[in-house]
Design a protein around this motif. Sequence first.
Motif, short mmCIF file in Angstrom:
data_model
loop_
_atom_site.label_atom_id
_atom_site.label_comp_id
_atom_site.label_asym_id
_atom_site.label_seq_id
_atom_site.Cartn_x
_atom_site.Cartn_y
_atom_site.Cartn_z
N SER A 130 0.84 -1.20 0.00
CA SER A 130 0.00 0.00 0.00
C SER A 130 0.88 1.26 0.00
O SER A 130 2.05 1.23 0.41
CB SER A 130 -0.92 0.01 1.22
N LEU A 131 0.30 2.34 -0.44
CA LEU A 131 1.00 3.62 -0.44
C LEU A 131 1.35 4.04 0.98
O LEU A 131 2.41 4.63 1.24
CB LEU A 131 0.13 4.69 -1.13
N THR A 132 0.50 3.69 1.94
CA THR A 132 0.76 4.00 3.35
C THR A 132 2.04 3.33 3.83
O THR A 132 2.85 3.95 4.52
CB THR A 132 -0.43 3.54 4.22
N ASP A 133 2.23 2.07 3.46
CA ASP A 133 3.45 1.37 3.85
C ASP A 133 4.68 2.00 3.21
O ASP A 133 5.74 2.14 3.84
CB ASP A 133 3.38 -0.11 3.46
N LYS A 134 4.56 2.40 1.94
CA LYS A 134 5.70 3.04 1.26
C LYS A 134 6.04 4.37 1.92
O LYS A 134 7.21 4.71 2.09
CB LYS A 134 5.38 3.24 -0.22
N LYS A 135 5.01 5.13 2.31
CA LYS A 135 5.25 6.42 2.99
C LYS A 135 5.91 6.19 4.35
O LYS A 135 6.81 6.94 4.74
CB LYS A 135 3.93 7.17 3.18
N ARG A 136 5.48 5.16 5.06
CA ARG A 136 6.07 4.85 6.36
C ARG A 136 7.56 4.54 6.21
O ARG A 136 8.40 5.01 6.98
CB ARG A 136 5.34 3.68 7.01
#
Length: 149
Positions: A108-114
């Motif tokens: 997910s994009l959230t994981d990449k941002k994290r």
Amino acid sequence: MAEILGHDRFTELVAISQLRRIWADIVGPMMAARTEPISIEKDGDVNCLFIAVDHPIMSQQIRFLRDDIRKACFKRCQIESLAKVRTRVQAGAGIKPKKRPFVKNNISLTDKKRVALELESIKDRALKRAIYDARVAQLRFRDLPEENR
């Protein structure tokens, strides 16, 4: 099919196909990748199993295992009167395991941002990019079953 090939030849083909299916169980996965049963031929009143090997050392190993192979052929494939086991050196011999289709997880994009936020303190852009790519690859393959890794 037996009418076309003859009963004896058909029986031999069925036996060799059964033997090929369980070959790794008989000799082990390393030996199975470098050896393979190729035919059962009549030698007088007895059958002779021919095994293709990719190296003379594998031929020697087959000679060491010959009695165990004969017993397993009788017990698991009902190949009767198998008196001889012979080898032939053949380039590329062996039953190679089938490759499974490649599967990967979507991230997910959230994981990449994290991951990107965790790496903010690194100043060197090339190093930061390499670490980011490695961490994303770890996430992509983290929950895959063993056979898909």
